[in-house]
Scaffold this motif. Structure first.
Motif, PDB file in Angstrom:
ATOM      1  N   GLU A 196       0.818  -1.208   0.000  1.00  0.00           N
ATOM      2  CA  GLU A 196       0.000   0.000   0.000  1.00  0.00           C
ATOM      3  C   GLU A 196       0.860   1.270   0.000  1.00  0.00           C
ATOM      4  OE1 GLU A 196      -3.302   2.125   2.901  1.00  0.00           O
ATOM      5  OE2 GLU A 196      -3.038  -0.056   3.011  1.00  0.00           O
ATOM      6  N   LEU A 197       1.983   1.213   0.738  1.00  0.00           N
ATOM      7  CA  LEU A 197       2.881   2.373   0.772  1.00  0.00           C
ATOM      8  C   LEU A 197       3.425   2.673  -0.619  1.00  0.00           C
ATOM      9  CD1 LEU A 197       4.725   4.333   2.630  1.00  0.00           C
ATOM     10  CD2 LEU A 197       6.476   2.635   2.152  1.00  0.00           C
ATOM     11  N   TRP A 198       3.813   1.624  -1.342  1.00  0.00           N
ATOM     12  CA  TRP A 198       4.404   1.791  -2.673  1.00  0.00           C
ATOM     13  C   TRP A 198       3.354   2.209  -3.700  1.00  0.00           C
ATOM     14  CZ3 TRP A 198       9.194   2.314  -1.715  1.00  0.00           C
ATOM     15  CH2 TRP A 198       9.773   1.608  -0.657  1.00  0.00           C
ATOM     16  N   GLU A 199       2.099   1.873  -3.437  1.00  0.00           N
ATOM     17  CA  GLU A 199       1.019   2.374  -4.290  1.00  0.00           C
ATOM     18  C   GLU A 199       0.836   3.873  -4.067  1.00  0.00           C
ATOM     19  OE1 GLU A 199      -1.921  -1.506  -4.818  1.00  0.00           O
ATOM     20  OE2 GLU A 199      -2.165  -0.225  -3.051  1.00  0.00           O
ATOM     21  N   THR A 200       0.891   4.282  -2.814  1.00  0.00           N
ATOM     22  CA  THR A 200       0.751   5.708  -2.498  1.00  0.00           C
ATOM     23  C   THR A 200       1.891   6.516  -3.108  1.00  0.00           C
ATOM     24  OG1 THR A 200      -0.353   5.193  -0.415  1.00  0.00           O
ATOM     25  CG2 THR A 200       0.568   7.412  -0.636  1.00  0.00           C
TER      26      THR A 200
END
Length: 640
Positions: free
Chosen positions: A301-305
């Motif tokens: 999720e962090l890398w999507e953000t």
């Protein structure tokens, strides 16, 4: 009447539409023989180009940067023609000019060998002597597809099919060989006078690992033999300095088949690495940085953000934990933003300078791996600075001064700075970009630094400064960078409370000094050719004994040096002293060698010899220890 305006401002008038040979001849016969291309109203053309209207014309000769580019592209076609002559069943792919040379990708019936390169180069020389005219031909897309289908050149057909319908395409033909090309090319093959085939490599068609692996032949080409010989000599010197070879000889690092692209550092390599890291920590603390550490693996999720998941996914390593997908970090930045976001900040807290020696992992194709220069795991000496827009220029100046302190003041590197501006696809308003670019330029001007502008080459999230160092043999390496970022603060919704009590978006700087610790060590190995300065040499002093009787004295010296934190070793083997000296000086490149015999023991002296010198100097032991202690200190030089 056609008027041709030359760079000098002179105007040549013709009662017909002249070609470029005629323009050159109107200036001088020697220029007409020498010129290989021309620039007409800013566009490069070949010498047979006809100016049918008034134009500004600049003739291109082989001894210019543009001229050598023409020669290199023409040499690529020359090589392809030679390959087709010798191996007629070979399919031709693409062949551009590159720095100092060219390459061509081929699909041969049988794999080329090193012996084949010798044959191809001989055939190229034969074609040069044939003085074959090089002609520019235009064809429709449809006719071109038909032409190459008849030849069975499926790669050319694929390239041309992808071109929009209706376009007229340009080709260059020399004898039996023809290829799609914008040009320009030399007038005939006789103009290609200095070339050398370099090597063979594998290359996927169109760079896609799903496609067939082709064979790539690399070559060099220059305007004359003198330049070619100089370059070959340079390559010979570069080969001697190859960090992979020297790193193995000095026991610094190695690569294992169990971890391609993941370097193993041995004790002596760790010595160099730790010196660089300790120095980095010390100087960054002085410059107002605080060090943080962020996890090596974080939720998808962090890398999507951050946008990495959508734009960098193919280069990321992933794993599943508790049925949730995680990724090993390819960059430290998102973690740095999370660290900032842990608490609310006031404008009075800014700038915040958060340094991180963060190990990152990026998937690289196996063919791209190259010792420490291109790896899959490396440590970036990152720092992320969060600031107000008004603080940008001062912070940029601080980073530039810190980088200069390392490059110029410590290592003595010359370096160039390049400013890359807003690209076509970018986020943020024109106003913000203009302010950021002005801040970068303002910082450079305040420091009196020269810089080159790379228009449109900035990152999509902000402009940047790149620092390119020059090593001992003139190669340039891009290490340091300063990047302004409007993207991550927006994506992660980070703020600070301004003087007006409202929330404001901080500006973020990404910056590195070494770039990658691993790569920087590789550069240092090649820059010094393994003969490191005393302060960073893994072994600073080697004590060489003539016989066993002097070993106790050698151990006493060793103990004294270790007390002063001098890195020393004893060579008490039964080998001859001449052999020990040659090995310490030649193979291991130890900065200082101490030779001990019975006279040294009796007089409490040492016989000192320096790396690269045959001179020896006798001195008292205490004086020697004092001298080495002083010489081994890390020293920064101002305005070096």
């Amino acid at each position: 009447m056609v008027k041709i305006t030359l760079p000098s401002g002179d105007i040549k008038e013709f009662d017909h539409a002249p070609n470029m040979f005629e323009v050159a001849k109107s200036i001088s016969n020697s220029l007409a023989k020498k010129a290989i291309a021309a620039k007409v109203d800013g566009e490069y053309v070949d010498m047979r180009y006809i100016a049918d209207k008034d134009a500004e014309v600049e003739l291109v000769t082989p001894d210019t940067e543009e001229g050598e580019e023409v020669i290199r592209h023409s040499a690529a076609h020359l090589m392809a023609q030679a390959v087709i002559r010798l191996f007629p069943e070979t399919k031709v792919a693409i062949g551009p000019a590159i720095e100092n040379g060219y390459y061509y990708d081929f699909d041969p019936k049988e794999q080329f060998t090193e012996e084949d390169l010798v044959k191809i180069e001989a055939e190229m020389k034969k074609i040069v002597k044939e003085d074959i005219k090089v002609e520019r031909i235009e064809m429709t897309r449809e006719d071109a597809i038909k032409h190459f289908e008849e030849l069975g050149e499926n790669y050319k057909v694929e390239i041309i099919t992808d071109i929009a319908k209706g376009e007229m395409l340009s080709f260059y033909k020399q004898g039996e060989f023809m290829d799609l090309c914008r040009g320009p090319h030399v007038p005939s093959t006789k103009y290609i006078k200095a070339f050398k085939l370099k090597s063979l490599a594998g290359a996927y068609w169109r760079g896609d690992s799903k496609n067939k692996m082709l064979q790539r032949i690399y070559g060099f080409a220059f305007s004359d033999e003198k330049k070619l010989k100089a370059h070959l000599k340079f390559l010979e010197e570069a080969e001697k300095r190859d960090h992979r070879k020297i790193g193995k000889e000095l026991g610094l690092f190695f690569m294992s088949e169990y971890g391609p692209g993941f370097p193993f550092f041995m004790p002596k390599g760790m010595t160099i690495r730790n010196i660089l890291i300790d120095l980095w920590r010390k100087e960054h603390t002085k410059a107002g940085y605080e060090q943080i550490m962020t996890p090596i693996m974080l939720n998808k999720e962090l890398w999507e953000t951050s946008g990495h998941w959508y734009n960098y996914r193919e280069n990321m390593y992933t794993s599943e934990i508790d049925e949730t997908e995680f990724a090993i970090k390819p960059m430290n930045c998102p973690g740095g933003v999370l660290a900032y976001k842990q608490e609310m900040h006031s404008y009075k807290d800014l700038p915040i300078r958060a340094g991180e020696l963060g190990t990152v992992h990026r998937h690289e194709f196996s063919g791209a791996l190259h010792g420490l220069m291109r790896v899959r795991s490396f440590t970036q000496d990152d720092a992320h600075i969060f600031m107000t827009p008004e603080q940008i220029e001062d912070e940029i100046i601080g980073v530039i001064e810190l980088i200069d302190k390392f490059y110029s003041g410590l290592f003595g590197f010359e370096y160039n700075i390049e400013l890359s501006t807003k690209p076509e696809k970018a986020i943020g308003s024109d106003e913000i970009w203009e302010k950021a670019e002005s801040a970068l330029e303002g910082a450079m001007k305040r420091l009196g630094k020269e810089y080159k502008i790379n228009p449109g080459d900035g990152a999509f999230y902000g402009p940047k400064l790149d620092f390119k160092i020059k090593d001992a043999i003139g190669r340039t390496w891009q290490c340091g960078t300063i990047q302004l970022d409007f993207n991550l603060p927006e994506r992660f919704d980070i703020n600070y409370i301004g003087e007006d009590g409202e929330k404001h978006r901080p500006v973020m700087i990404h910056r590195v000094v070494y770039g990658s610790i691993e790569r920087f060590i590789g550069i240092l190995i090649e820059h010094y050719a393994g003969a490191f300065p005393l302060w960073i040499a893994p072994t600073q002093v080697k004590i060489l004994t003539i016989n066993d009787e002097v070993v106790p004295y050698a151990k006493e010296i060793m103990a004294k040096l270790q007390e002063e934190e001098i890195r020393a070793e004893i060579d008490s083997r039964t080998e001859s002293i001449g052999y020990k000296i040659r090995e310490a000086n030649g193979k291991f490149k130890v900065p200082v060698q101490v030779i001990l015999g019975k006279d040294e023991v009796a007089n409490r002296e040492v016989n000192v010899r320096r790396f690269g010198s045959k001179d020896q100097e006798s001195m008292k032991l205490d004086d020697f220890v004092k001298m080495i202690k002083e010489e081994s200190k890390i020293k920064f030089y101002e305005n070096k």
